[in-house]
Design an enzyme around this catalytic site. Sequence first.
Site, short mmCIF file in Angstrom:
data_model
loop_
_atom_site.label_atom_id
_atom_site.label_comp_id
_atom_site.label_asym_id
_atom_site.label_seq_id
_atom_site.Cartn_x
_atom_site.Cartn_y
_atom_site.Cartn_z
NE ARG A 89 -71.97 -69.92 -17.70
CZ ARG A 89 -71.26 -69.34 -18.70
NH1 ARG A 89 -71.29 -69.85 -19.92
NH2 ARG A 89 -70.55 -68.27 -18.48
CE LYS A 128 -67.19 -66.53 -25.70
NZ LYS A 128 -68.25 -65.85 -24.93
NE ARG A 130 -63.46 -62.06 -22.57
CZ ARG A 130 -63.80 -63.33 -22.28
NH1 ARG A 130 -63.07 -64.33 -22.67
NH2 ARG A 130 -64.90 -63.56 -21.60
NE ARG A 177 -68.63 -62.82 -17.13
CZ ARG A 177 -69.35 -63.93 -16.99
NH1 ARG A 177 -70.21 -64.06 -15.99
NH2 ARG A 177 -69.20 -64.92 -17.83
NE ARG A 186 -67.67 -68.73 -15.23
CZ ARG A 186 -67.52 -68.34 -16.50
NH1 ARG A 186 -67.62 -69.24 -17.48
NH2 ARG A 186 -67.26 -67.09 -16.79
P1 AMP Z 1 -65.05 -66.70 -19.90
O1 AMP Z 1 -64.96 -68.06 -19.31
O2 AMP Z 1 -64.56 -66.67 -21.33
O3 AMP Z 1 -66.40 -66.06 -19.73
O4 AMP Z 1 -64.02 -65.78 -19.10
C1 AMP Z 1 -64.19 -65.53 -17.72
C2 AMP Z 1 -63.29 -64.37 -17.29
O5 AMP Z 1 -61.91 -64.71 -17.53
C3 AMP Z 1 -63.50 -63.07 -18.04
O6 AMP Z 1 -64.57 -62.31 -17.49
C4 AMP Z 1 -62.14 -62.40 -17.86
O7 AMP Z 1 -62.01 -61.87 -16.56
C5 AMP Z 1 -61.18 -63.57 -17.97
N1 AMP Z 1 -60.76 -63.81 -19.37
C6 AMP Z 1 -61.03 -64.90 -20.14
N2 AMP Z 1 -60.49 -64.78 -21.36
C7 AMP Z 1 -59.87 -63.57 -21.37
C8 AMP Z 1 -59.15 -62.84 -22.35
N3 AMP Z 1 -58.98 -63.33 -23.59
N4 AMP Z 1 -58.65 -61.62 -22.02
C9 AMP Z 1 -58.81 -61.12 -20.77
N5 AMP Z 1 -59.51 -61.74 -19.82
C10 AMP Z 1 -60.03 -62.95 -20.09
#
Ligand code: AMP
Length: 191
Positions: free
Chosen positions: A128, A14, A89, A146, A134
Amino acid sequence: MINIVIFGPPGAGKGTQSEKILEKFGLVHISTGDLFRANIKGETSLGLKAKSFMDKGELVPDSVTIDMLRDKVEENPKAQGFIFDGFPRTTPQADALDTLLKSLNTSISACLSLQVPEEELIARLLNRGKTSGRSDDADETVIKNRLAVYMRETSPLKEFYRSQNKLEEIHGVGTIDEIFGRLSDAVEKHA
Ligand code: AMP
């Protein structure tokens, strides 16, 4: 305005594809994961709230996430459109996004859902994790959580967008440019 949701499990590509789409279509990119990481780095109270959830691979509560997203959209009143990456989400987040866009006299144009097999996702995330810094990418238990959270809470949103005729399912395996070509065609169909 063109407003795109780029959708898919962690590791689907994404973020990578958002960068290419925003360049081609002149959109403002909003990644809730990036916003949380910036807040953690800046040691803000929002970052502090988010960190414990992110470290476990759980979702940050909707109220916190929705308020942050709304602030970011409102910071960009001149945007020609947005690409939402990692948001929504959950169903309450999808409803809140529709309400917010409606108040701006616009709506979601399309939800582009990247489809990638689970073994490939795990391999991509572990890879990654070697360079992203991360912690949630470096630990296989957190990665698996996740993915489970995605299956349970996020993937049902495909039906939300399908019922509005906005869902485009995109094969997410191939070169970055091949996948970008598929996504661009889908954006143009809904522009
Ligand atoms: P990402 O970078 O999109 O993989 O997000 C990393 C982490 O941020 C996720 O595993 C969640 O803990 C948190 N996170 C990101 N976007 C959301 C969202 N829309 N709702 C809730 N938690 C989020």
